[in-house]
Design an enzyme around this catalytic site. Structure first.
Site, PDB file in Angstrom:
ATOM      1  CE1 TYR A 145      -3.771   2.395   0.627  1.00 39.16           C
ATOM      2  CE2 TYR A 145      -2.514   3.194   2.498  1.00 39.16           C
ATOM      3  CZ  TYR A 145      -3.577   3.326   1.621  1.00 39.16           C
ATOM      4  OH  TYR A 145      -4.437   4.385   1.750  1.00 39.16           O
ATOM      5  CG  ASP A 240       5.764   3.970   0.760  1.00 37.62           C
ATOM      6  OD1 ASP A 240       6.069   4.729   1.695  1.00 37.62           O
ATOM      7  OD2 ASP A 240       4.594   3.766   0.386  1.00 37.62           O
ATOM      8  CE  LYS A 268       1.344   5.834   8.261  1.00 36.08           C
ATOM      9  NZ  LYS A 268       0.592   4.663   8.562  1.00 36.08           N
TER      10      LYS A 268
HETATM   11  C1  LIG Z   1       3.856   2.305   3.218  1.00 38.64           C
HETATM   12  C2  LIG Z   1       2.816   3.374   3.191  1.00 38.64           C
HETATM   13  N1  LIG Z   1       2.855   4.297   2.233  1.00 38.64           N
HETATM   14  C3  LIG Z   1       1.958   5.299   2.174  1.00 38.64           C
HETATM   15  C4  LIG Z   1       0.953   5.391   3.102  1.00 38.64           C
HETATM   16  C5  LIG Z   1      -0.043   6.505   3.039  1.00 38.64           C
HETATM   17  O1  LIG Z   1       0.170   7.406   4.066  1.00 38.64           O
HETATM   18  P1  LIG Z   1      -1.031   8.358   4.545  1.00 38.64           P
HETATM   19  O2  LIG Z   1      -2.038   7.488   5.192  1.00 38.64           O
HETATM   20  O3  LIG Z   1      -0.349   9.324   5.482  1.00 38.64           O
HETATM   21  O4  LIG Z   1      -1.549   9.039   3.330  1.00 38.64           O
HETATM   22  C6  LIG Z   1       0.869   4.450   4.117  1.00 38.64           C
HETATM   23  C7  LIG Z   1      -0.206   4.525   5.121  1.00 38.64           C
HETATM   24  O5  LIG Z   1      -0.339   3.727   5.992  1.00 38.64           O
HETATM   25  C8  LIG Z   1       1.829   3.416   4.181  1.00 38.64           C
HETATM   26  O6  LIG Z   1       1.801   2.488   5.120  1.00 38.64           O
END
Ligand SMILES: Cc1ncc(COP(=O)(O)O)c(C=O)c1O
Length: 432
Positions: A145, A240, A268
């Site tokens: 994700y 990511d 985060k």
């Molecule tokens: C690996 C990863 N990338 C991107 C995101 C998206 O972040 P956000 O929820 O702050 O948009 C998440 C969210 O949990 C994530 O776990």
């Protein structure tokens, strides 16, 4: 759940005004049954619902509360920033300080741009990768994700997977055809896509430790081989690290595994809990973004002073306290060993994956190395287990397809409480 009457009433009301009653789908508890808890406050290792019930936290706002909730040092930094107003939409010294710190801490990052969420970070990163390479396609991994940007809602993990909508309606076919899907931990599947799409792939984006189909560890050599392939084919490798950044090590998973991507997305933790994301990488790539380069990306609230103050306090602390990582590892290993002991005692062969302070208990006896093996989990049993744990005062992520996050606020007594609750909950799940 009778013990959460106020949450139930709030949920009924919320559904009248908010789609599904929540502002992010997994929160609705749909995958585990029951009503979501409405949270009133949290401090240290504990979170409290609107009925005054106390739970031990293993979500920690999906990662960022690495030092536990309402950490005084972070709160103090926020208070100090508050008195100087909330937003300017103009550059500040704080943005320079946090950028310098991120460049110092994260091996791949020579320059960094702040945004407001992980989703914004990944969307911006692939736009930049496409602009820089002049290529359209990206490769992502099934079950990973990367936020809710259109390009990523194809075989997506996390809430999309939990809600049964890994491929979202509303994503155009044109967008979907540019996102190619590989299998996690399967380098051959990536090589095949690259060969079939010679000179068309701009970027490969991956969670270097997957957290969004439950916690899945990269197999020995997998990330290294991805790095090699990207070098050979002039593809931009994007890690990511929205979950793993500053959590698995000071420099994230890239430091832990010794594989340096071209670009990194963060989120985060760099806001200390406030809404922040960032993308960074090699200078020549980052200088392709506006106003120096032609790829456009902007944000009124980007680099918000209050969020930067919180993030800087958090990162500065992590940068100067390496013992945080040994402490996190020790607490998590103790929990994981306790659960493993329980499983052995009960003759259950469930799979427990663990890296640093992230872990997942999968309700399957298959080894879990990718999306397919994660999908063999018994999600109904997980749902029951989740509810039993909640009754025993342990707050788990409400889905089989999420990782759990440990904070330094978890004491040895709380480790024992978690392990004991796990033993009792597993027993109750299997007595039925
Ligand atoms: C690996 C990863 N990338 C991107 C995101 C998206 O972040 P956000 O929820 O702050 O948009 C998440 C969210 O949990 C994530 O776990």
């Amino acid at each position: 759940m009778a013990f959460a009457e106020n949450s139930k009433l709030l949920f009924e009301k919320a559904q009248k005004f908010i789609p599904g009653g929540v502002n992010s789908p997994v929160r609705a508890f749909k995958a585990v049954g029951g009503n979501p808890l409405f949270i009133k406050s949290a401090k240290g290792p504990y979170i409290y619902d609107e009925d005054g019930n106390q739970y031990v936290e293993l979500i920690n706002s999906w990662g960022p509360m690495i030092l536990g909730h309402a950490n005084e040092m972070v709160q103090h930094a926020i208070e100090e920033a508050l008195s100087a107003s909330l937003s300017f939409g103009a550059p500040t010294a704080r943005e320079v300080a946090i950028a310098e710190l991120i460049v110092d801490m994260v091996p791949s990052v020579e320059k960094v741009r702040m945004v407001n969420s992980g989703t914004e970070a990944t969307m911006s990163a692939i736009r930049l990768a496409r602009g820089f390479t002049g290529r359209d396609k990206i490769i992502k991994f099934r079950g990973c994700y990367h936020g809710h940007g259109d390009s990523f809602l194809i075989a997506a993990g996390s809430g999309a997977l939990t809600m049964g909508t890994p491929d979202s309606p509303g994503v155009t076919q044109g967008t979907a055809k540019d996102s190619l899907l590989a299998a996690y931990n399967n380098i051959e599947s990536v090589e095949k896509l690259v060969q079939e799409n010679k000179d068309k792939v701009a970027a490969i984006i991956i969670e270097p430790v997957a957290g969004n189909m439950g916690c899945i560890v990269p197999e020995e050599g997998f990330l290294q081989r991805l790095r090699k392939l990207c070098d050979q084919e002039n593809i931009i490798l994007i890690f990511d690290e929205v979950m793993t950044g500053f959590r698995l090590a000071r420099g994230g998973a890239q430091e832990l595994y010794g594989v340096i991507p071209d670009m990194t997305t963060l989120g985060k933790i760099i806001g200390g809990g406030l809404p922040v994301g960032a993308y960074g990488g090699r200078q020549e790539i980052m200088d392709y973004v506006s106003p120096v380069g032609p790829v456009y990306q902007a944000g009124t609230l980007s680099g918000n002073p209050v969020a930067m103050a919180a993030g800087f306090a958090m990162l500065q602390y992590l940068n100067t306290h390496p013992e945080v990582y040994t402490q996190l590892e020790k607490i998590t290993s103790d929990i994981v060993e306790g659960i493993q002991h329980n499983l052995r005692q009960m003759n259950l062969s469930y799979t427990l994956n663990h890296v640093g302070s992230m872990f997942s208990l999968f309700f399957t006896s298959h080894e879990v190395t990718d999306f397919q093996s994660a999908s063999t989990s018994d999600t109904a049993k997980f749902g029951l287990y989740f509810r039993k744990m909640l009754e025993k005062g342990i707050y788990l992520a409400p889905s089989q397809y999420e990782a759990l996050f440990v904070s330094t606020a978890i004491t040895p007594d709380l480790v024992n409480k978690i392990v004991q609750a796990n033993r009792e909950a597993l027993k109750e799940v299997h007595e039925r």
